[in-house]
Design an enzyme around this catalytic site. Structure first.
Site, mmCIF file in Angstrom:
data_model
loop_
_atom_site.group_PDB
_atom_site.id
_atom_site.type_symbol
_atom_site.label_atom_id
_atom_site.label_comp_id
_atom_site.label_asym_id
_atom_site.label_seq_id
_atom_site.Cartn_x
_atom_site.Cartn_y
_atom_site.Cartn_z
ATOM 1 N N GLY A 24 0.882 -1.317 0.126
ATOM 2 C CA GLY A 24 0.095 0.018 0.065
ATOM 3 C C GLY A 24 0.723 1.333 0.120
ATOM 4 O O GLY A 24 2.016 1.168 0.052
ATOM 5 N N GLY A 26 1.799 4.694 1.930
ATOM 6 C CA GLY A 26 1.978 5.466 3.157
ATOM 7 C C GLY A 26 1.728 7.127 2.683
ATOM 8 O O GLY A 26 1.616 7.633 1.591
ATOM 9 N N PHE A 28 4.202 9.068 3.007
ATOM 10 C CA PHE A 28 5.478 9.387 2.243
ATOM 11 C C PHE A 28 5.789 8.808 1.063
ATOM 12 O O PHE A 28 6.898 9.009 0.589
ATOM 13 C CB PHE A 28 6.651 9.467 3.222
ATOM 14 N N GLY A 29 5.100 7.765 0.694
ATOM 15 C CA GLY A 29 5.737 6.946 -0.290
ATOM 16 C C GLY A 29 4.902 5.420 -0.300
ATOM 17 O O GLY A 29 4.116 5.032 0.301
ATOM 18 N N THR A 31 5.008 1.343 -0.104
ATOM 19 C CA THR A 31 5.360 0.589 0.930
ATOM 20 C C THR A 31 5.414 -1.044 0.354
ATOM 21 O O THR A 31 4.292 -1.232 -0.195
ATOM 22 C CB THR A 31 4.823 0.312 2.271
ATOM 23 N N LYS A 47 10.176 0.993 2.424
ATOM 24 C CA LYS A 47 9.265 2.076 2.123
ATOM 25 C C LYS A 47 9.903 3.118 1.295
ATOM 26 O O LYS A 47 11.068 3.667 1.585
ATOM 27 C CB LYS A 47 9.027 2.726 3.636
ATOM 28 N N ASP A 152 1.579 9.254 15.992
ATOM 29 C CA ASP A 152 0.589 8.622 15.001
ATOM 30 C C ASP A 152 -0.062 7.268 15.645
ATOM 31 O O ASP A 152 0.036 6.444 14.905
ATOM 32 C CB ASP A 152 1.150 8.418 13.590
#
Length: 647
Positions: A24, A26, A28-29, A31, A47, A152
């Site tokens: 999927g 994330g 920032f980029g 994964t 990632k 988070d």
């Protein structure tokens, strides 16, 4: 799905990692799940950092930011945090690729587990949630101890590891922060404060971008409520009234309910000071002390602040004790020392005066054998202790006060010694020297940073003194919040480890009170207080001053409702905290700014009276600053004068 196609990543990356499937995208980029062919095909997570920029210079800056954050992750070493493996740079025909490689944790997320239970009409039990907290709080304690905040925490970032059944904390927001920083510095404008999940992160994190360890505790408490109720956070929180109403959906033990309420406090300072503090309350065999509901104005200590609530230096309010105040702290400390419950119980509760080396008689010793006990120390150690005792006496500080404060600092530096008392044996000589050194540091602070009057009152301070100072300052149009801001700034400069903790009821809290006493006197004398006045026909004023580390000043402005004001503080970046307090705080608007890193504010005033501007140092170096204030003189309109608009 966005990002680069898997087809371009079919061969071994870096000659080592074989991609298996896409996990999927994330924040920032992309994964991926991969095999490490150099480590027996162990599973790992890659990632990829994909900043949405094309300019080579911008991309270089993005990579530098990403690499810096990766360096932080590389230093983490905890069994419940996925191990950082490497920062992988790969050159491919379409350009350079940047990957962060971490261990793969096999197991369902707690969000997956909750959804499975909800399908059968069940949720997590109170016992299960408490167990989860007790297993994840040590992880947060470790992270916060090394200066890392997760940012988070949510059920989908907690994995129940199949191998051992322990929760594992994944997906650090620190890396997400890099994406935001990149966008701020090199990309199109984005909201820089949206770090964390909506409903889980506290308002100061989502709206202001202010992140502290207590933000992680808040998010963990929200996670607990979601697991207990099966409801999304938005269904449990009334944003308009800033109140939680989860009690109608689940019935909890009052002890645990009290813990969650404090973790979910609106003000960061009203929450627990640390993950360790939450663990201590959860582990205590005594019933939890259920905090009384705090008055609404407790969110903003200032004029109108409830007199029964005391603002801790950066921590939650502490309920004031009633009855005699002078001498009660010393009596309590003496009792705790007698019971062996404070610090090292050093020689006050044992055999020696820690600052002098003289024997204190007790059931096992009498004054007659003091020379024999002193002989256990080297002549150098005896001289060191004698010098400490003489210095303490010259400063007029009681031995029990110095012992309590020194013990607290000693335990912070040497947590492995918690609950142990030092002996006179040779193997403890180094630790005794460390303790004596800390005692010397404390005496340095008492001599340098407290007045003789404040030193004389150590051990006798209480919340009643803060109430008395507040009432006196109101005559000069200064509220409690301003006094607390000044005191907190100096305390944080001297004791950064306790800057955000509950300290007023601890031995070191007596120093906080002493600092507040001196700042009360300074405000009363006008030394740290200045009223900004505008000459007839003018609407702008500028003041300039210099702040030493831990110092601050209070400025007063007598203004009218309806006027429009602009503040601009010119100071080194991150060196100040700015507060702007109302003449009469209300529940809807308790303050305009409070200890904020911002350096500007503008808006229409809603009250008439004296506004307080508090500027304090948050840095380790002295600096010059300029405070510019512009106020229009037309109370009926918020529109600034034409000249101000041109600026």
């Amino acid at each position: 799905m966005t990002g680069r196609p898997m087809g371009s990543l079919t061969e071994l990356l870096g000659g080592r990692y074989r991609l298996l499937r896409d996990l999927g995208r994330g924040s920032f980029g992309q994964t991926y799940l991969a095999e490490d062919t150099n480590r027996f095909n162990e599973l790992c997570v890659l990632k990829e950092f994909l900043p949405q920029v094309k300019d080579p210079a911008f991309l270089l800056k993005a990579k530098q930011l990403f690499e810096r954050e990766a360096g932080v992750l590389a230093q983490l070493n905890h069994p419940q945090i996925p191990r950082f493996r490497e920062l992988l740079r790969v050159q491919m025909p379409e350009g350079g690729r940047l990957f962060l490689v971490q261990d793969y944790v096999e197991g369902p997320t707690f969000q997956d587990l909750l959804e499975t239970r909800l399908r059968s009409g069940n949720t997590f039990s109170e016992a299960e949630v408490i167990q989860l907290l007790m297993q994840i709080l040590p992880v947060l304690d470790y992270l916060h101890g090394v200066g890392v905040i997760h940012r988070d925490i949510a059920p989908d970032n907690l994995i129940l590891r199949n191998a051992d059944g322990l929760p594992v904390l994944i997906d650090f927001g620190g890396v997400k922060r890099v994406a935001t920083l990149v966008q701020q510095q090199i990309g199109p404008p984005v909201n820089p404060t949206r770090l964390g999940k909506e409903g889980y992160a506290p308002e100061e994190q989502m709206e202001l971008g202010q992140v502290t360890p207590s933000a992680d505790l808040y998010a963990l408490a929200v996670t607990a409520l979601v697991l207990l109720t099966g409801e999304a956070p938005q269904n449990l929180y009334d944003a308009h009234h800033q109140t939680w109403h989860w009690q109608e959906r689940v019935t909890l033990n009052p002890r645990f309910e009290a813990v969650l309420r404090q973790m979910l406090a609106t003000r960061p300072g009203d929450r627990y000071s640390s993950a360790a503090a939450v663990m201590e309350v959860l582990q205590t065999p005594q019933p939890y002390s259920t905090p009384s509901p705090s008055p609404t104005l407790a969110v903003a200590p200032g004029r109108g602040y409830d007199a029964t609530i005391l603002p801790v230096a950066g921590g939650p309010p502490v309920r004031k004790k009633r009855g005699p105040t002078h001498g009660c702290w010393s009596a309590l400390l003496g009792l705790l020392l007698l019971l062996g419950a404070v610090g090292l119980v050093w020689w006050v509760a044992g055999r020696w005066d820690p600052t002098g080396g003289s024997l204190t008689p007790n059931a096992d010793n009498s004054a007659g054998n003091s020379s024999q006990e002193n002989a256990a120390f080297s002549s150098a150690e005896q001289a060191r202790k004698a010098a400490l005792q003489q210095r303490r006496e010259n400063l007029g500080v009681e031995g029990s006060i110095l012992v309590g404060i020194t013990d607290q600092i000693f335990y912070d530096r040497y947590p492995q010694m918690q609950g142990q008392a030092l002996s006179d044996r040779a193997e403890d000589a180094d630790l005794r020297a460390q303790w004596d050194g800390i005692a010397g540091e404390v005496l340095d602070i008492l001599e340098r940073d407290l007045s003789a009057a404040a030193r004389a009152s150590l051990g006798q301070y209480s919340g009643g003194d803060l109430d008395r100072w507040t009432q006196s300052l109101l005559e000069r149009n200064v509220g409690r919040a301003a006094l607390v801001d000044l005191s907190r700034a100096k305390f944080a400069d001297l004791f950064p480890n306790w800057a955000g903790g509950e300290v007023l009821e601890q031995p070191i809290g007596q120093i906080w009170y002493g600092l507040a006493d001196d700042r009360f006197r300074a405000l009363q004398s006008g030394d740290r207080l200045e009223e900004i006045r505008f000459a007839e026909g003018t609407y702008r004023q500028s003041v300039r001053d210099r702040l030493e580390p831990g110092s601050g000043r209070v400025y007063l402005l007598n203004l009218r409702e309806g006027q429009f004001m602009r503040l601009n503080l010119q100071a080194p970046a991150g060196a100040t905290r700015l507060s702007l307090y109302l003449p009469s705080p209300t529940a809807e608007q308790p303050y305009l700014l409070t200890a904020a890193p911002e350096t500007s504010w503008s808006g229409q005033l809603t009250q008439s009276g004296y506004y307080e501007i508090v500027v304090v140092s948050a840095g380790s170096n002295a600096f010059d600053y300029a405070l510019d204030v512009a106020v229009d003189n037309v109370s009926a309109s918020p529109t600034p004068p034409p000249e101000e608009e041109e600026n």
